[in-house]
Scaffold this motif. Structure first.
Motif, PDB file in Angstrom:
ATOM      1  N   LYS A 108      -4.385   9.663  -2.256  1.00  0.00           N
ATOM      2  CA  LYS A 108      -5.017   9.242  -1.014  1.00  0.00           C
ATOM      3  C   LYS A 108      -6.260  10.092  -0.757  1.00  0.00           C
ATOM      4  CE  LYS A 108      -2.264   8.579   2.516  1.00  0.00           C
ATOM      5  NZ  LYS A 108      -1.220   8.868   3.556  1.00  0.00           N
ATOM      6  N   THR A 120      -9.205  10.578   2.432  1.00  0.00           N
ATOM      7  CA  THR A 120      -9.585  10.213   3.799  1.00  0.00           C
ATOM      8  C   THR A 120     -10.905  10.894   4.137  1.00  0.00           C
ATOM      9  OG1 THR A 120      -7.235  10.106   4.417  1.00  0.00           O
ATOM     10  CG2 THR A 120      -8.858  10.120   6.206  1.00  0.00           C
ATOM     11  N   PRO A 125       0.384   4.455  -1.838  1.00  0.00           N
ATOM     12  CA  PRO A 125      -0.562   5.175  -2.686  1.00  0.00           C
ATOM     13  C   PRO A 125       0.048   6.361  -3.423  1.00  0.00           C
ATOM     14  CG  PRO A 125      -0.979   5.662  -0.388  1.00  0.00           C
ATOM     15  CD  PRO A 125       0.056   4.583  -0.419  1.00  0.00           C
ATOM     16  N   ASN A 174      -7.392   4.590  -0.770  1.00  0.00           N
ATOM     17  CA  ASN A 174      -6.136   4.967  -1.402  1.00  0.00           C
ATOM     18  C   ASN A 174      -5.962   4.279  -2.753  1.00  0.00           C
ATOM     19  OD1 ASN A 174      -5.484   6.531   0.857  1.00  0.00           O
ATOM     20  ND2 ASN A 174      -4.552   4.768   1.901  1.00  0.00           N
ATOM     21  N   HIS A 232     -10.139   5.378   5.053  1.00  0.00           N
ATOM     22  CA  HIS A 232      -9.088   5.666   4.065  1.00  0.00           C
ATOM     23  C   HIS A 232      -9.367   4.901   2.761  1.00  0.00           C
ATOM     24  CE1 HIS A 232      -6.439   7.663   7.011  1.00  0.00           C
ATOM     25  NE2 HIS A 232      -6.965   6.781   7.865  1.00  0.00           N
ATOM     26  N   GLU A 279       0.836  -1.191   0.000  1.00  0.00           N
ATOM     27  CA  GLU A 279       0.000   0.000   0.000  1.00  0.00           C
ATOM     28  C   GLU A 279       0.881   1.255   0.000  1.00  0.00           C
ATOM     29  OE1 GLU A 279      -3.981   1.863   2.166  1.00  0.00           O
ATOM     30  OE2 GLU A 279      -2.993   0.092   3.013  1.00  0.00           O
TER      31      GLU A 279
END
Length: 486
Positions: free
Chosen positions: A427, A429, A424, A443, A441, A422
């Motif tokens: 991203k 959120t 990203p 991503n 989250h 992971e």
């Protein structure tokens, strides 16, 4: 002269019409001419007088007994009452559900039997041509008073729509309609109920289907969304397996699966007391189906295929083995991705307080501040007022919501089949105001040149085309620069 001629023509026409009327009025009917024939009564009585039916044939002896049972019924006023009803049962070593109307058809043929014609007035010396020397079926009905009606069924006639038949104590050979011959020729499988537990798709509450060596698809109905479910944007249905997080269900695609549930039924009765389920591939089933509505449950296991396009199956609560046309369960081959709602993450904007978007080396914060405006007049309700900000700068509602639609409108294009770290590139959120988990989250990690893998809850199960994420970032830039059209 011309007028007189016209009058004469009218008179002649009237005479002709009168003659036609008299002829038609007095013409012999078909019945008078003897062109129609009446059926010959062989047996006529109330079929409800029958208490026992025995059919003897080369297939064995089939015995039905009429029994009385207490049944609790609900009256119009809602109260319940116990009534006595009669139904047919069959002599058989294992429990069997009968199609009651089919056994009633046999009783009907005993009680209302007519011949189309008499073939022989006296018993012929040779009954072989009629299949009556050794009858195909000896049908016997016992009445309440102890008397019996016995018929001997012979061959089907060359015409194909009738059978030869004799009655005990009657020397004549009759020709009776084909339906009577078929009723007397019924086997146990002909009168067994082939229906399965009926599931009302409009009241479905649960579905699970799984093929051997594959992950199950499990779908549950949302009677009312919980706060936790709201953060996933789930609708009427939620798919709890095979994905890591609950997912919404595409209602139209799912309906195509539900529509086929009503077509499930027994086509063949294979073995009522199997000693070895492995013989039918049911020791380790090839597939499983479990569906529930508000009142009923249907749980089936499927085994090996047989003949041409059929498959063995059994219910979970019985070891009896049945057969079904395989195309009836073609929906079990449905892939989860075919019916899942493909939003990578969708949540109602009312459940969101803040979103942070990181991409292209920038971080942007979108904030929704809610205040309550008190009602000015008595009887009016307070009003919630939302103010929208991007990076601390207030923006108009319409362009903000237009961008939000691009943010939650990213759709999965395929399932991910790679193990990825992971790391990203983009991203997002979400900070929520409902549920136990208030921070979600989502991503986007590079998969190849064209796709991102979507990480949610630490796992990447879907891929999205990079163009969708690029469009989301471009829309955000347009919102920030005041260039987003509304």
């Amino acid at each position: 002269m011309k007028k007189s001629r016209n009058v004469l023509i009218l008179v002649i026409a009237l005479v002709v019409l009168s003659g036609v009327y008299v002829f038609l009025s007095n013409r012999p009917s078909n019945e008078d001419e003897g062109s129609s024939k009446e059926s010959i009564e062989i047996s006529k009585f109330d079929k409800n007088e029958i208490v026992k039916i025995v059919l003897k044939s080369k297939n064995g002896t089939l015995t039905f007994n009429k029994v009385e049972k207490e049944v609790v019924k609900e009256k119009e006023d809602g109260e319940k009452e116990t009534v006595i009803e009669t139904e047919w049962e069959v002599d058989y070593p294992h429990p069997v559900t009968l199609k009651q109307t089919y056994v009633d058809d046999i009783a009907y043929s005993f009680a209302s039997l007519y011949a189309e014609r008499v073939i022989e007035e006296e018993t012929p010396e040779d009954l072989e041509p009629y299949g009556l020397k050794e009858p195909q079926v000896v049908a016997e009905a016992t009445l309440k008073d102890g008397s019996k009606k016995v018929f001997y069924l012979g061959n089907r006639t060359p015409a194909g729509n009738t059978y030869y038949l004799m009655a005990e104590g009657d020397p004549r050979v009759f020709e009776v309609w084909v339906n009577h011959g078929e009723h007397f020729s019924y086997t146990l499988n002909d009168v067994r109920d082939k229906s399965l537990v009926e599931i009302k798709s409009e009241e479905l509450t649960y579905l699970k289907m799984q093929k051997k060596d594959s992950k199950p698809i499990e779908i549950k109905m949302n009677d009312s969304q919980s706060e936790d479910e709201a953060r996933f944007g789930l609708g009427l249905w939620r798919m709890t397996q095979p994905y890591n997080e609950p997912m919404g269900v595409h209602s139209e695609n799912f309906q195509s699966v539900l529509d086929k549930l009503s077509g499930l039924s027994i086509d063949d009765f294979i073995d009522d007391d199997p000693q070895d389920l492995a013989k039918y591939g049911l020791e380790e089933p090839s597939a499983e189906l479990l569906v529930k509505d508000k009142e009923n449950t249907l749980h089936l296991y499927f085994g090996d295929e047989y003949e041409d396009g059929k498959i063995y199956f059994k219910t979970a609560d019985s070891k009896a083995v049945y057969g079904m046309k395989k195309d009836k369960i073609s929906f079990i081959d449905t892939k989860a991705f075919d019916i899942v709602d493909k939003f990578t993450y969708i949540v109602n904007i009312d459940n969101v307080d803040k979103v942070i978007v990181e991409g292209r080396g920038k971080t942007h914060t979108l904030t929704l501040e809610r205040t309550v405006k008190k009602a000015e007049k008595e009887g009016e309700e307070d009003e919630e007022v939302t103010t929208y900000y991007v990076d601390g700068k207030e923006v108009e509602e319409k362009p903000f919501k237009k961008y939000y639609q691009s943010l939650i409108g990213i759709l999965a294009d395929a399932e991910n089949n790679k193990e990825l770290e992971e790391n990203p590139e983009v991203k997002t959120t979400f900070f929520l105001n409902v549920g136990k988990e208030r921070e979600v989250h989502v991503n986007y990690v590079p998969y190849d040149n064209d796709f991102y893998a979507v990480f949610r809850g630490g796992k990447a199960e879907f891929l999205v085309h990079k163009s969708q994420v690029e469009n989301m970032l471009n829309t955000l830039e347009a919102l920030i620069n005041g260039e987003l059209e509304t």
